[in-house]
Design an enzyme around this catalytic site. Structure first.
Site, PDB file in Angstrom:
ATOM      1  N   GLY A 108       8.822   0.748 -15.500  1.00 17.22           N
ATOM      2  CA  GLY A 108      10.156   1.254 -15.324  1.00 17.22           C
ATOM      3  C   GLY A 108      10.445   1.790 -14.103  1.00 17.22           C
ATOM      4  O   GLY A 108       9.472   1.624 -13.124  1.00 17.22           O
ATOM      5  N   TYR A 109      11.680   2.348 -13.611  1.00 19.91           N
ATOM      6  CA  TYR A 109      12.040   2.908 -12.370  1.00 19.91           C
ATOM      7  C   TYR A 109      11.070   3.907 -11.934  1.00 19.91           C
ATOM      8  O   TYR A 109      10.327   3.600 -10.855  1.00 19.91           O
ATOM      9  CB  TYR A 109      13.618   3.322 -12.526  1.00 19.91           C
ATOM     10  CG  TYR A 109      14.023   3.910 -11.274  1.00 19.91           C
ATOM     11  CD1 TYR A 109      14.902   5.045 -11.201  1.00 19.91           C
ATOM     12  CD2 TYR A 109      13.682   3.369 -10.018  1.00 19.91           C
ATOM     13  CE1 TYR A 109      15.349   5.461 -10.048  1.00 19.91           C
ATOM     14  CE2 TYR A 109      14.342   4.027  -8.705  1.00 19.91           C
ATOM     15  CZ  TYR A 109      15.186   5.034  -8.936  1.00 19.91           C
ATOM     16  OH  TYR A 109      15.799   5.533  -7.786  1.00 19.91           O
ATOM     17  N   TYR A 122      20.084  12.652 -26.434  1.00 17.15           N
ATOM     18  CA  TYR A 122      18.999  12.158 -25.429  1.00 17.15           C
ATOM     19  C   TYR A 122      18.560  13.609 -24.932  1.00 17.15           C
ATOM     20  O   TYR A 122      17.406  13.778 -24.946  1.00 17.15           O
ATOM     21  CB  TYR A 122      19.724  11.334 -24.292  1.00 17.15           C
ATOM     22  CG  TYR A 122      18.819  11.460 -22.877  1.00 17.15           C
ATOM     23  CD1 TYR A 122      19.279  12.211 -21.876  1.00 17.15           C
ATOM     24  CD2 TYR A 122      17.582  10.812 -22.954  1.00 17.15           C
ATOM     25  CE1 TYR A 122      18.522  12.477 -20.760  1.00 17.15           C
ATOM     26  CE2 TYR A 122      16.657  11.160 -21.809  1.00 17.15           C
ATOM     27  CZ  TYR A 122      17.104  11.776 -20.654  1.00 17.15           C
ATOM     28  OH  TYR A 122      16.480  11.900 -19.522  1.00 17.15           O
ATOM     29  N   LEU A 141      25.298   6.725 -10.935  1.00 15.78           N
ATOM     30  CA  LEU A 141      26.163   6.718  -9.975  1.00 15.78           C
ATOM     31  C   LEU A 141      25.389   5.756  -8.954  1.00 15.78           C
ATOM     32  O   LEU A 141      26.116   4.813  -8.207  1.00 15.78           O
ATOM     33  CB  LEU A 141      26.181   8.277  -9.115  1.00 15.78           C
ATOM     34  CG  LEU A 141      27.053   8.152  -7.920  1.00 15.78           C
ATOM     35  CD1 LEU A 141      28.579   7.810  -7.975  1.00 15.78           C
ATOM     36  CD2 LEU A 141      26.939   9.446  -7.174  1.00 15.78           C
ATOM     37  N   SER A 191      13.639  16.643 -17.863  1.00 12.96           N
ATOM     38  CA  SER A 191      14.824  16.492 -17.271  1.00 12.96           C
ATOM     39  C   SER A 191      15.631  18.048 -16.954  1.00 12.96           C
ATOM     40  O   SER A 191      15.491  18.490 -17.679  1.00 12.96           O
ATOM     41  CB  SER A 191      15.620  15.401 -17.735  1.00 12.96           C
ATOM     42  OG  SER A 191      16.931  15.507 -17.282  1.00 12.96           O
ATOM     43  N   TYR A 226      12.825  16.689 -13.990  1.00 11.05           N
ATOM     44  CA  TYR A 226      13.528  15.929 -12.621  1.00 11.05           C
ATOM     45  C   TYR A 226      14.936  16.178 -12.623  1.00 11.05           C
ATOM     46  O   TYR A 226      15.719  16.457 -13.536  1.00 11.05           O
ATOM     47  CB  TYR A 226      13.642  14.348 -12.829  1.00 11.05           C
ATOM     48  CG  TYR A 226      12.212  14.001 -13.374  1.00 11.05           C
ATOM     49  CD1 TYR A 226      12.208  12.450 -14.159  1.00 11.05           C
ATOM     50  CD2 TYR A 226      10.911  14.252 -13.237  1.00 11.05           C
ATOM     51  CE1 TYR A 226      11.370  11.859 -14.566  1.00 11.05           C
ATOM     52  CE2 TYR A 226       9.885  13.646 -13.712  1.00 11.05           C
ATOM     53  CZ  TYR A 226       9.958  12.180 -14.265  1.00 11.05           C
ATOM     54  OH  TYR A 226       8.824  11.858 -14.726  1.00 11.05           O
ATOM     55  N   PHE A 227      15.367  16.216 -11.247  1.00 10.00           N
ATOM     56  CA  PHE A 227      16.894  16.108 -11.034  1.00 10.00           C
ATOM     57  C   PHE A 227      17.426  14.806 -11.144  1.00 10.00           C
ATOM     58  O   PHE A 227      16.813  14.079 -11.847  1.00 10.00           O
ATOM     59  CB  PHE A 227      17.152  17.049  -9.775  1.00 10.00           C
ATOM     60  CG  PHE A 227      16.941  18.632 -10.352  1.00 10.00           C
ATOM     61  CD1 PHE A 227      15.534  19.185 -10.935  1.00 10.00           C
ATOM     62  CD2 PHE A 227      18.104  19.434 -10.612  1.00 10.00           C
ATOM     63  CE1 PHE A 227      15.432  20.413 -11.065  1.00 10.00           C
ATOM     64  CE2 PHE A 227      17.802  20.795 -11.154  1.00 10.00           C
ATOM     65  CZ  PHE A 227      16.552  21.111 -11.466  1.00 10.00           C
ATOM     66  N   ASP A 261       4.168  -0.801 -21.272  1.00  9.66           N
ATOM     67  CA  ASP A 261       5.524  -0.718 -21.448  1.00  9.66           C
ATOM     68  C   ASP A 261       5.820  -1.778 -22.507  1.00  9.66           C
ATOM     69  O   ASP A 261       5.198  -2.730 -22.773  1.00  9.66           O
ATOM     70  CB  ASP A 261       6.181  -1.329 -20.221  1.00  9.66           C
ATOM     71  CG  ASP A 261       7.754  -0.580 -19.964  1.00  9.66           C
ATOM     72  OD1 ASP A 261       7.806   0.228 -19.074  1.00  9.66           O
ATOM     73  OD2 ASP A 261       8.439  -1.051 -20.668  1.00  9.66           O
ATOM     74  N   LYS A 289      14.519  15.366 -24.968  1.00  6.79           N
ATOM     75  CA  LYS A 289      13.890  16.071 -24.033  1.00  6.79           C
ATOM     76  C   LYS A 289      13.466  17.413 -24.273  1.00  6.79           C
ATOM     77  O   LYS A 289      12.416  17.871 -24.241  1.00  6.79           O
ATOM     78  CB  LYS A 289      14.694  16.169 -22.580  1.00  6.79           C
ATOM     79  CG  LYS A 289      14.844  14.608 -21.943  1.00  6.79           C
ATOM     80  CD  LYS A 289      13.427  14.150 -21.481  1.00  6.79           C
ATOM     81  CE  LYS A 289      13.528  12.644 -21.267  1.00  6.79           C
ATOM     82  NZ  LYS A 289      12.118  12.051 -20.863  1.00  6.79           N
TER      83      LYS A 289
HETATM   84  C1  WQD Z   1      25.843  11.728 -11.285  1.00  8.70           C
HETATM   85  C2  WQD Z   1      27.375  12.181 -10.876  1.00  8.70           C
HETATM   86  C3  WQD Z   1      29.038  11.913 -12.514  1.00  8.70           C
HETATM   87  C4  WQD Z   1      28.868   7.192 -12.280  1.00  8.70           C
HETATM   88  C5  WQD Z   1      21.989  11.574 -15.872  1.00  8.70           C
HETATM   89  C6  WQD Z   1      20.915  12.274 -16.953  1.00  8.70           C
HETATM   90  C7  WQD Z   1      19.842  12.584 -16.516  1.00  8.70           C
HETATM   91  C8  WQD Z   1      19.171  11.697 -15.752  1.00  8.70           C
HETATM   92  C9  WQD Z   1      19.963  11.002 -14.571  1.00  8.70           C
HETATM   93  C10 WQD Z   1      17.693  10.183 -17.060  1.00  8.70           C
HETATM   94  C11 WQD Z   1      28.102  12.809 -11.997  1.00  8.70           C
HETATM   95  C12 WQD Z   1      29.173  10.844 -11.248  1.00  8.70           C
HETATM   96  C13 WQD Z   1      28.448   8.619 -12.187  1.00  8.70           C
HETATM   97  C14 WQD Z   1      29.858   6.709 -11.779  1.00  8.70           C
HETATM   98  C15 WQD Z   1      30.420   8.959 -11.089  1.00  8.70           C
HETATM   99  N1  WQD Z   1      18.746  10.636 -16.584  1.00  8.70           N
HETATM  100  N2  WQD Z   1      29.478   9.451 -11.701  1.00  8.70           N
HETATM  101  N3  WQD Z   1      30.961   7.445 -11.239  1.00  8.70           N
HETATM  102  O1  WQD Z   1      24.629  12.518 -15.284  1.00  8.70           O
HETATM  103  O2  WQD Z   1      23.683  13.539 -13.570  1.00  8.70           O
HETATM  104  O3  WQD Z   1      22.153  12.492 -14.751  1.00  8.70           O
HETATM  105  O4  WQD Z   1      21.275  10.697 -15.132  1.00  8.70           O
HETATM  106  O5  WQD Z   1      16.623  10.735 -17.152  1.00  8.70           O
HETATM  107  O6  WQD Z   1      19.185  13.162 -17.550  1.00  8.70           O
HETATM  108  O7  WQD Z   1      21.941  13.266 -17.438  1.00  8.70           O
HETATM  109  O8  WQD Z   1      23.661  11.280 -13.468  1.00  8.70           O
HETATM  110  O9  WQD Z   1      24.117   9.167 -11.914  1.00  8.70           O
HETATM  111  O10 WQD Z   1      25.254   9.544 -14.296  1.00  8.70           O
HETATM  112  O11 WQD Z   1      25.998  11.027 -12.370  1.00  8.70           O
HETATM  113  O12 WQD Z   1      31.323   9.526 -10.584  1.00  8.70           O
HETATM  114  O13 WQD Z   1      30.088   5.387 -12.076  1.00  8.70           O
HETATM  115  O14 WQD Z   1      27.862  11.027 -10.502  1.00  8.70           O
HETATM  116  O15 WQD Z   1      30.275  12.080 -13.072  1.00  8.70           O
HETATM  117  O16 WQD Z   1      29.000  13.770 -11.482  1.00  8.70           O
HETATM  118  P1  WQD Z   1      23.908  12.441 -14.366  1.00  8.70           P
HETATM  119  P2  WQD Z   1      24.947  10.281 -13.178  1.00  8.70           P
END
Ligand code: WQD
Length: 346
Positions: A14-15, A154, A205, A129, A182-183, A35, A158
């Site tokens: 995985g990543y 999900y 994102l 997380s 993790y953040f 995996d 955790k």
């Molecule tokens: C980040 C920001 C969106 C996509 C999640 C899980 C966390 C971890 C990481 C697994 C937010 C904004 C996103 C897009 C956007 N996952 N966004 N357009 O939701 O903070 O965390 O993923 O371990 O546990 O909760 O990450 O990357 O989805 O979003 O504007 O097409 O980007 O609204 O503000 P998130 P994210």
């Protein structure tokens, strides 16, 4: 070559698992990688070997499969530690399929812990997380912040996983536990030989942003700019996946080296300590790469919290870990990986 010991990495293709495998090998550990390939490709092993010169021992195994897990531990009595990444992790999917998430994410941990107890494994580093904090009242968020009611199955898995680990330790488990919260992991290895491989349309994102920059997606949707933040878009703590991987090596060393005097149960925030908004991140990407990202502001995404970033002081002081890479360099690595993916598809 004498190694520092053998580490079992679940979710190893995985990543985060693949980047952590690279750092473990380069730190002198032997890696046994598992995996079930449900959300990753076995080709990742080629990338790991290309970077490190070593192909980890790999088994296509589902961590819910008790016989298969027992066979791995029996075949590798030298396994001293476990890093557990394997889990289903799509927030949206978990709302649609909660039982799949509870079965997969909870049972796999229980199967692993029971095997570790039978085989006298020294400890486990668990992939948790910042989602357990929900929307913190106080920012930056520390490990002592209250755990809030999960917004998705999900996130709930955790939280329950963390409680399973806590209760196992309190009941006198023979192994130690480090929970890493993790953040937002982003970016790719500087070699661009491994990176994030989202299957289908990315939920997160950065992969959506780089696919838009590459012209694979028409434009990025920014989920809301009417939040109570300086520029109205959500704020997160984006951390280089390589920095995150290095935190796992330090956590393993803390468990295996008695002299470090780790407690039976420890928890660390793994973040940069800096909050960045979605719009700021887009601007930073464009400045760092020179590539424009067409985007539009759309409605808020259900379940998003407004802002979260870490207080990483405990990890800095106790784990001896500090985020090193700049956001610009991390975004450049994400772009280099996206470009490499495009070349591979030609
Ligand atoms: C980040 C920001 C969106 C996509 C999640 C899980 C966390 C971890 C990481 C697994 C937010 C904004 C996103 C897009 C956007 N996952 N966004 N357009 O939701 O903070 O965390 O993923 O371990 O546990 O909760 O990450 O990357 O989805 O979003 O504007 O097409 O980007 O609204 O503000 P998130 P994210």
């Amino acid at each position: 070559m004498a190694t520092k010991g053998t580490i079992l990495v679940t979710g190893g293709t995985g990543y985060i698992g693949s980047h952590t495998t690279v750092e473990l090998i380069q730190a002198g550990y032997k890696v046994v990688s598992l995996d079930n390939l449900s959300n990753s490709s076995i080709n990742v092993l080629e990338g790991i070997e290309a970077i490190t010169g070593i192909r980890p021992t790999f088994y296509e195994v589902d961590c819910n499969d008790e016989q298969a897990i027992e066979a791995v531990f029996a075949k590798h009595p030298d396994i001293q530690g476990v890093i557990h990444f394997a889990a289903s992790k799509a927030v949206g999917e978990s709302v649609q399929k909660p039982l799949l998430y509870y079965r997969n994410n909870l049972l796999s941990l229980i199967v692993l812990l029971e095997a570790m107890q039978r085989h006298g494994t020294k400890g486990i580093v668990f992939s948790s997380s910042c989602t357990v904090y929900g929307q913190p009242e106080i920012l930056p968020v520390t490990e002592d912040a209250p755990i809030q009611v999960a917004l998705s199955p999900y996130g709930n898995t955790k939280q329950i996983n963390e409680e399973i680990l806590r209760d196992a330790v309190y009941a006198g488990a023979s192994y130690k536990v480090i929970r890493l919260r993790y953040f937002n992991p982003i970016g790719a290895h500087p070699s661009a030989l491994i990176g994030e491989l989202p299957l289908g349309a990315p939920q997160n994102l950065i992969p959506y942003l780089t696919q838009t920059a590459a012209g694979i997606r028409q434009e990025l949707s920014v989920f809301g700019d009417d939040y109570n933040t300086p520029d109205g878009s959500c704020i997160r703590d984006y951390i280089s996946v390589v920095d995150l991987a290095k935190a796992h090596v330090l956590a393993v060393e803390r468990i295996l080296d008695e002299a470090k005097g780790s407690e039976a149960l420890e928890t660390f925030n793994i973040g940069t300590g800096r909050g960045v908004s979605v719009l700021e991140l887009i601007r930073t990407f464009e400045a760092a790469t020179g590539v424009k990202v067409p985007y539009k502001i759309v409605g808020r995404r259900e379940g998003d919290i407004v802002q979260v970033w870490a207080n990483p002081e405990r990890a800095n002081k106790v784990l001896g870990w500090q985020a090193q890479e700049s956001l610009a360099d991390t975004l450049r690595s994400a772009w280099a990986w996206q470009v490499r993916l495009g070349e591979r598809e030609k």
